[in-house]
Scaffold this active site. Structure first.
Site, mmCIF file in Angstrom:
data_model
loop_
_atom_site.group_PDB
_atom_site.id
_atom_site.type_symbol
_atom_site.label_atom_id
_atom_site.label_comp_id
_atom_site.label_asym_id
_atom_site.label_seq_id
_atom_site.Cartn_x
_atom_site.Cartn_y
_atom_site.Cartn_z
ATOM 1 N N MET A 30 0.844 -1.200 0.000
ATOM 2 C CA MET A 30 0.000 0.000 0.000
ATOM 3 C C MET A 30 0.882 1.253 0.000
ATOM 4 O O MET A 30 0.395 2.352 0.274
ATOM 5 C CB MET A 30 -0.936 -0.005 1.204
ATOM 6 C CG MET A 30 -1.909 -1.184 1.166
ATOM 7 S SD MET A 30 -3.463 -0.850 1.985
ATOM 8 C CE MET A 30 -2.907 -0.546 3.640
ATOM 9 N N GLY A 31 2.166 1.078 -0.273
ATOM 10 C CA GLY A 31 3.045 2.244 -0.389
ATOM 11 C C GLY A 31 3.501 2.797 0.946
ATOM 12 O O GLY A 31 3.388 2.143 1.980
ATOM 13 N N LEU A 33 6.649 3.346 1.614
ATOM 14 C CA LEU A 33 7.540 2.197 1.769
ATOM 15 C C LEU A 33 8.594 2.387 2.851
ATOM 16 O O LEU A 33 9.068 3.494 3.092
ATOM 17 C CB LEU A 33 8.226 1.910 0.426
ATOM 18 C CG LEU A 33 7.266 1.656 -0.735
ATOM 19 C CD1 LEU A 33 8.045 1.462 -2.029
ATOM 20 C CD2 LEU A 33 6.379 0.451 -0.463
ATOM 21 N N GLU A 35 11.809 -0.215 5.119
ATOM 22 C CA GLU A 35 12.737 -1.350 4.937
ATOM 23 C C GLU A 35 12.024 -2.702 4.944
ATOM 24 O O GLU A 35 12.540 -3.662 4.380
ATOM 25 C CB GLU A 35 13.827 -1.331 6.013
ATOM 26 C CG GLU A 35 14.963 -0.361 5.727
ATOM 27 C CD GLU A 35 15.776 -0.739 4.472
ATOM 28 O OE1 GLU A 35 16.141 -1.915 4.314
ATOM 29 O OE2 GLU A 35 16.028 0.165 3.656
ATOM 30 N N HIS A 37 9.104 -3.378 3.484
ATOM 31 C CA HIS A 37 8.713 -3.591 2.083
ATOM 32 C C HIS A 37 9.945 -3.907 1.229
ATOM 33 O O HIS A 37 9.913 -4.800 0.386
ATOM 34 C CB HIS A 37 8.060 -2.328 1.513
ATOM 35 C CG HIS A 37 6.817 -1.887 2.211
ATOM 36 N ND1 HIS A 37 6.740 -0.747 2.972
ATOM 37 C CD2 HIS A 37 5.580 -2.445 2.251
ATOM 38 C CE1 HIS A 37 5.515 -0.611 3.443
ATOM 39 N NE2 HIS A 37 4.795 -1.622 3.037
ATOM 40 N N GLN A 148 5.797 -11.494 7.346
ATOM 41 C CA GLN A 148 5.369 -12.193 8.560
ATOM 42 C C GLN A 148 4.678 -11.236 9.535
ATOM 43 O O GLN A 148 3.855 -11.634 10.348
ATOM 44 C CB GLN A 148 6.595 -12.838 9.225
ATOM 45 C CG GLN A 148 6.358 -13.511 10.547
ATOM 46 C CD GLN A 148 5.362 -14.652 10.440
ATOM 47 O OE1 GLN A 148 5.348 -15.366 9.455
ATOM 48 N NE2 GLN A 148 4.528 -14.790 11.445
ATOM 49 N N LYS A 149 5.018 -9.966 9.439
ATOM 50 C CA LYS A 149 4.395 -8.944 10.294
ATOM 51 C C LYS A 149 2.875 -9.051 10.244
ATOM 52 O O LYS A 149 2.200 -8.889 11.248
ATOM 53 C CB LYS A 149 4.868 -7.574 9.813
ATOM 54 C CG LYS A 149 3.948 -6.458 10.078
ATOM 55 C CD LYS A 149 4.452 -5.524 11.117
ATOM 56 C CE LYS A 149 3.423 -4.506 11.465
ATOM 57 N NZ LYS A 149 2.671 -3.991 10.348
ATOM 58 N N ARG A 187 2.060 2.780 9.392
ATOM 59 C CA ARG A 187 1.248 3.469 10.405
ATOM 60 C C ARG A 187 2.084 4.012 11.569
ATOM 61 O O ARG A 187 1.565 4.805 12.363
ATOM 62 C CB ARG A 187 0.147 2.553 10.935
ATOM 63 C CG ARG A 187 -0.955 2.305 9.923
ATOM 64 C CD ARG A 187 -2.177 1.639 10.535
ATOM 65 N NE ARG A 187 -3.305 1.615 9.612
ATOM 66 C CZ ARG A 187 -3.633 0.590 8.831
ATOM 67 N NH1 ARG A 187 -2.918 -0.509 8.857
ATOM 68 N NH2 ARG A 187 -4.668 0.668 8.019
HETATM 69 P P1 AMP Z 1 1.427 -2.904 3.460
HETATM 70 O O1 AMP Z 1 1.980 -1.852 2.565
HETATM 71 O O2 AMP Z 1 1.371 -2.515 4.895
HETATM 72 O O3 AMP Z 1 0.127 -3.482 2.946
HETATM 73 O O4 AMP Z 1 2.460 -4.108 3.420
HETATM 74 C C1 AMP Z 1 2.868 -4.688 2.202
HETATM 75 C C2 AMP Z 1 3.645 -5.946 2.501
HETATM 76 O O5 AMP Z 1 4.787 -5.622 3.296
HETATM 77 C C3 AMP Z 1 2.830 -6.974 3.296
HETATM 78 O O6 AMP Z 1 3.122 -8.277 2.813
HETATM 79 C C4 AMP Z 1 3.336 -6.778 4.693
HETATM 80 O O7 AMP Z 1 3.218 -7.939 5.502
HETATM 81 C C5 AMP Z 1 4.796 -6.449 4.440
HETATM 82 N N1 AMP Z 1 5.378 -5.744 5.589
HETATM 83 C C6 AMP Z 1 4.876 -4.670 6.236
HETATM 84 N N2 AMP Z 1 5.652 -4.337 7.288
HETATM 85 C C7 AMP Z 1 6.660 -5.228 7.304
HETATM 86 C C8 AMP Z 1 7.794 -5.422 8.147
HETATM 87 N N3 AMP Z 1 8.048 -4.635 9.192
HETATM 88 N N4 AMP Z 1 8.630 -6.445 7.874
HETATM 89 C C9 AMP Z 1 8.396 -7.274 6.821
HETATM 90 N N5 AMP Z 1 7.349 -7.145 5.985
HETATM 91 C C10 AMP Z 1 6.488 -6.135 6.224
#
Ligand code: AMP
Length: 283
Positions: A30-31, A33, A35, A37, A148-149, A187
């Protein structure tokens, strides 16, 4: 790096890559970005010829009272970061492109979608699974990478692909953290300095769980009680849930064992943060 915002153009690019025999890896985001991502991007690049990253703040996964409007966005910065990582294609569709007028189809992974985060975010995983399946159809990846988060999200996506006989391989990469242990999240940008400090209760409670398990404690109730005590000591924190579950069905377990998931969601002020840990028993 090619930036594509139209679905038909993305599909055409995929057809050309496949005709040349290239493998495609995909990282949906979802952008805004960070580390976390980028770690998925780097894992992806190790495994495939072509890496596609999507940035799409998916409206259908936000509840009416949630932060869709406020969700942080910075396309220019994100695009620069991905270019620096040598990403091949950035897919950046609009909401109208993904959900044109008259859109009617949604994907649900029953039961799993109602547990943990699903309990306080009804409809969230329906939105997640819908957009991820649509993106899989558009990008047609060989492998897709998730963090995994968001353990429950990763489990639902795996189950969805299994149930629909999808061809994409799902890989789950470790959670990337700040130096003090806070899991990286877009967030986190909502947190003021006091809340940022308070947010450490998530990490602290997971660390306490690990210490107890390393000492030989196996009873979930005991571990949960100690975790909750730690979180409740922080005035800015309010527990949404703390649970110990098995990773298949996400049902609570009485005792932890290898591979058990300890997951929590905590409001820090108005910001809802999640974190988790997979139990590894010392032999
Ligand atoms: P989001 O942009 O929050 O939808 O996340 C996109 C992808 O990045 C998802 O697969 C999340 O699980 C992954 N992600 C988000 N935060 C982390 C993190 N701290 N460490 C590893 N992967 C993450």
């Amino acid at each position: 790096m090619k930036v594509i915002s139209k679905i038909q153009e993305m599909k055409q690019a995929v057809r050309e890559l496949k005709s040349k025999g290239k493998t495609i890896g995909f990282v949906p985001t979802m952008g805004f970005l960070h580390e976390g991502h980028l770690s998925l991007v780097r894992e992806c690049q190790k495994r495939v010829d072509t890496t596609v990253v999507s940035i799409f703040v998916n409206p259908t996964q936000f509840g009416p009272k949630e932060d869709f409007e406020a969700y942080p966005r910075d396309f220019e910065r994100d695009a620069a970061l991905l270019k620096k990582e040598n990403v091949d294609i950035l897919f950046y569709p609009s909401a109208e492109e993904m959900y044109p007028a008259g859109y009617k189809t949604y994907v649900e992974v029953h039961d799993l979608q109602d547990k943990l985060c699903g309990r306080s975010r009804p409809g969230h995983f329906r939105g997640v699974c819908t957009v991820v399946l649509k993106l899989f159809e558009i990008v047609s990846p060989d492998i897709s990478f998730f963090g995994q988060k968001d353990a429950q999200q990763a489990r639902l996506i795996q189950k969805m692909v299994e149930d629909i006989n999808g061809h994409v391989k799902i890989e789950v990469s470790p959670t990337i953290r700040e130096a003090d242990g806070l899991a990286l999240s877009s967030r986190n940008s909502y947190l003021n300095p006091k809340e940022r400090e308070a947010a450490l209760v998530l990490t602290k409670s997971l660390k306490e769980a690990k210490i107890l398990i390393d000492q030989g404690v196996r009873k979930s109730d005991f571990i949960l009680k100690r975790m909750k005590e730690i979180i409740e000591q922080e005035p800015l924190a309010k527990i949404d849930y703390v649970e110990i579950v098995e990773l298949e069905e996400l049902n609570p377990v009485e005792e932890v064992k290898e591979g058990t998931l300890i997951a929590l969601a905590v409001f820090i002020g108005r910001t809802r943060l999640i974190d988790n840990m997979i139990v590894h028993l010392q032999s």
